[in-house]
Enzyme design. Structure first.
Site, PDB file in Angstrom:
ATOM      1  CE1 TYR A  92       6.757   3.056  14.311  1.00  0.00           C
ATOM      2  CE2 TYR A  92       4.925   4.232  14.300  1.00  0.00           C
ATOM      3  CZ  TYR A  92       6.346   3.864  14.784  1.00  0.00           C
ATOM      4  OH  TYR A  92       6.652   4.885  15.518  1.00  0.00           O
ATOM      5  CB  SER A 186       3.512  -1.459   7.356  1.00  0.00           C
ATOM      6  OG  SER A 186       3.919   0.383   7.511  1.00  0.00           O
ATOM      7  CD  GLN A 187       7.839  -1.909  13.524  1.00  0.00           C
ATOM      8  OE1 GLN A 187       8.255  -1.053  14.148  1.00  0.00           O
ATOM      9  NE2 GLN A 187       7.168  -2.623  13.788  1.00  0.00           N
ATOM     10  CG  ASP A 272       1.911   3.744   1.521  1.00  0.00           C
ATOM     11  OD1 ASP A 272       1.694   4.038   2.613  1.00  0.00           O
ATOM     12  OD2 ASP A 272       2.566   2.940   1.234  1.00  0.00           O
ATOM     13  CG  HIS A 301       0.800   1.749   4.244  1.00  0.00           C
ATOM     14  ND1 HIS A 301       1.521   1.915   3.962  1.00  0.00           N
ATOM     15  CD2 HIS A 301       0.689   1.510   5.622  1.00  0.00           C
ATOM     16  CE1 HIS A 301       2.663   1.179   4.319  1.00  0.00           C
ATOM     17  NE2 HIS A 301       1.746   1.025   6.039  1.00  0.00           N
TER      18      HIS A 301
END
Length: 340
Positions: A92, A186-187, A272, A301
């Site tokens: 992100y 992540s994203q 996370d 994360h």
């Protein structure tokens, strides 16, 4: 940092019950058909990075509505014949960055496509791939951009870009289309799961601490952005909760992951607060293909970091290596799902 979500035992036993739109498959079929009908051809331009062992190209691929999506292609210098390929999607806020920054997979002997994310990144205002839609009513960030209608939502465009990018990668003469893996952190992990559900015939999928999974739960328990964008939006628009989550269901990677068939290697971090582990486990449990798992119990994360890159390198090597004769070392197998 402390646990902020379910325990590992609870996550392993989780049975996520997500609301799936009745027309989810039709929605994505129509979206991708329109993108392919827009036409256009990928463009590749050699880039001098100063590196001698990796050859790099500046890539432009027609994405959503045929709009240009930028990226990089890294190849091992002097590579001969179609290669196994890793297509990577980014976290992100990140754009594709500089051409010399991400060459791990090319150094391991694979073709490596890196997709820019529309509207994200730093190299120009809005990144190298601008988001062309101009929509009002969102809070800062991308999760609520176009949230009033699934046809307008930001991630409809991003997921379509990603599918078209993978299709372009598999059509490249340096790539063996049957040995193509998608991955991201992540994203990027959420995008890789969505692509796995939308593109048949992938060799593998590596979602790393994936975002965009069980989005409604993420919006209620995440302690840090980006899921908090949804809570902030609904704090201002108190009467829109059901409409917002109805739209977000069309881009929930946990729902699309159920349609995937390729082998997968997940990573999940139990501390996370950005992508709470229960949301990642929702995608893991619903994933439609064979699945393996690495759990990092005391990480946030950042997940497994370099340790997980090592796990991925070994997993991709085993996955994409040509099968060896049975009388030599026996068939290769995938490990049963287990936490690390």
């Amino acid at each position: 940092m402390p646990l902020t979500d379910l325990t590992l035992a609870q996550c392993l036993a989780l049975q996520p019950d997500l609301d799936e739109p009745a027309d989810l498959d039709a929605f994505w079929h129509q979206t991708l058909r329109a993108a392919r009908a827009a036409g256009g051809a990928p463009r590749l331009t050699p880039v001098d990075t100063g590196l001698t062992q990796v050859t790099t190209y500046d890539v432009t691929v027609p994405g959503f509505a045929g709009e240009p999506v930028r990226g990089w292609l890294h190849l091992p210098a002097g590579a001969d014949g179609p290669l196994g390929c890793v297509v990577e999607f980014l976290g992100y806020g990140r754009g594709r960055g500089l051409p010399h920054e991400q060459v791990l997979w090319a150094n391991a002997g694979y073709a490596h496509f890196v997709m820019d994310t529309r509207g994200q990144g730093w190299s120009t205002a809005g990144g190298d791939t601008p988001d062309t839609a101009s929509l009002n009513g969102d809070v800062p960030g991308f999760l609520t951009r176009g949230v009033d209608d699934p046809h307008d939502h930001y991630y409809r465009r991003v997921f379509t870009d990603a599918v078209r990018f993978v299709e372009a990668a598999r059509a490249h003469p340096a790539v063996d289309p049957n040995r193509t893996v998608v991955t991201g952190v992540s994203q990027g992990g959420g995008i890789s799961l969505a692509v796995a559900g939308l593109v048949p015939g992938l060799a593998g999928v590596m979602p790393d601490v994936p975002f965009l999974c069980d989005i409604r739960r993420g919006a209620t328990i995440a302690g840090a952005p980006p899921y908090t964008e949804i809570a902030e939006y609904l704090r201002l628009h108190r009467d829109r909760a059901e409409a917002v989550f109805a739209t977000l269901a069309y881009v929930d990677a946990a729902l699309l992951a159920a349609r995937a068939t390729a082998p997968s290697l997940f990573s999940i971090a139990m501390m996370d607060e950005i992508c709470p582990p229960s949301t990642c486990f929702a995608a893991y449990h619903r994933y439609g293909g064979p699945k393996d798992l690495r759990v990092y119990e005391f990480n946030g994360h950042e997940g497994g970091g370099g340790h997980h890159r090592r796990e991925q390198l070994a997993w991709v090597r085993d996955l994409l290596s040509p099968p060896r004769p049975l009388n030599e070392s026996g068939p290769s197998t995938l490990h049963a799902p287990q936490p690390a």
